[in-house]
Design a protein around this motif. Structure first.
Motif, PDB file in Angstrom:
ATOM      1  N   UNK A   1       0.831  -1.203   0.000  1.00 45.16           N
ATOM      2  CA  UNK A   1       0.000   0.000   0.000  1.00 45.16           C
ATOM      3  C   UNK A   1       0.870   1.260   0.000  1.00 45.16           C
ATOM      4  N   UNK A   2       0.508   2.212  -0.838  1.00 41.67           N
ATOM      5  CA  UNK A   2       1.231   3.473  -0.899  1.00 41.67           C
ATOM      6  C   UNK A   2       2.388   3.473  -1.873  1.00 41.67           C
ATOM      7  N   UNK A   3       2.619   2.361  -2.568  1.00 35.81           N
ATOM      8  CA  UNK A   3       3.752   2.268  -3.477  1.00 35.81           C
ATOM      9  C   UNK A   3       3.653   3.272  -4.614  1.00 35.81           C
ATOM     10  N   UNK A   4       2.467   3.481  -5.140  1.00 36.09           N
ATOM     11  CA  UNK A   4       2.293   4.326  -6.319  1.00 36.09           C
ATOM     12  C   UNK A   4       1.651   5.678  -5.995  1.00 36.09           C
TER      13      UNK A   4
ATOM     14  N   UNK B   1       2.891   8.618  -5.043  1.00 38.54           N
ATOM     15  CA  UNK B   1       3.562   9.787  -5.624  1.00 38.54           C
ATOM     16  C   UNK B   1       3.267   9.872  -7.116  1.00 38.54           C
ATOM     17  N   UNK B   2       3.284   8.736  -7.791  1.00 36.85           N
ATOM     18  CA  UNK B   2       3.000   8.731  -9.230  1.00 36.85           C
ATOM     19  C   UNK B   2       1.568   9.193  -9.504  1.00 36.85           C
ATOM     20  N   UNK B   3       0.640   8.780  -8.668  1.00 34.84           N
ATOM     21  CA  UNK B   3      -0.758   9.196  -8.843  1.00 34.84           C
ATOM     22  C   UNK B   3      -0.902  10.698  -8.634  1.00 34.84           C
ATOM     23  N   UNK B   4      -0.258  11.232  -7.603  1.00 32.60           N
ATOM     24  CA  UNK B   4      -0.336  12.672  -7.345  1.00 32.60           C
ATOM     25  C   UNK B   4       0.275  13.474  -8.493  1.00 32.60           C
ATOM     26  N   UNK B   5       1.385  12.999  -9.047  1.00 31.56           N
ATOM     27  CA  UNK B   5       1.990  13.684 -10.192  1.00 31.56           C
ATOM     28  C   UNK B   5       1.084  13.640 -11.405  1.00 31.56           C
ATOM     29  N   UNK B   6       0.431  12.511 -11.626  1.00 28.37           N
ATOM     30  CA  UNK B   6      -0.478  12.395 -12.760  1.00 28.37           C
ATOM     31  C   UNK B   6      -1.664  13.346 -12.609  1.00 28.37           C
ATOM     32  N   UNK B   7      -2.181  13.474 -11.404  1.00 27.32           N
ATOM     33  CA  UNK B   7      -3.294  14.404 -11.157  1.00 27.32           C
ATOM     34  C   UNK B   7      -2.838  15.837 -11.412  1.00 27.32           C
TER      35      UNK B   7
END
Length: 70
Positions: free
Chosen positions: A25-28, A30-36
């Motif tokens: 859990x929580x691995x991705x 940062x990537x999700x926040x950058x994509x948003x």
């Protein structure tokens, strides 16, 4: 059951079935926040608004309203 419990259960099941373990859990996150962030910037460009300064403008407006109220 929280995310950690679900992760541990999924890891156990994957091990029993010989499958690869799921990502922690929580691995991705940062990537999700950058994509948003990138998507919001893209939408601002399409709308013809400035890409930078949106958050600063909102915060400045809120601070001005609070200063006037005091």
């Amino acid at each position: 059951m929280n995310a950690l419990h679900q992760y541990l259960l999924d890891t156990y099941r994957a091990e029993q079935l010989g499958e690869p373990a799921p990502p922690a859990p929580g691995t991705h996150d940062v990537a999700v926040l950058r994509a948003v962030r990138d998507r919001r910037r893209f939408e601002r460009v399409l709308a013809g608004r400035p890409v930078r300064g949106g958050l600063r403008t909102v915060l400045r407006r809120l601070l001005r309203l609070r200063a006037r109220a005091c």
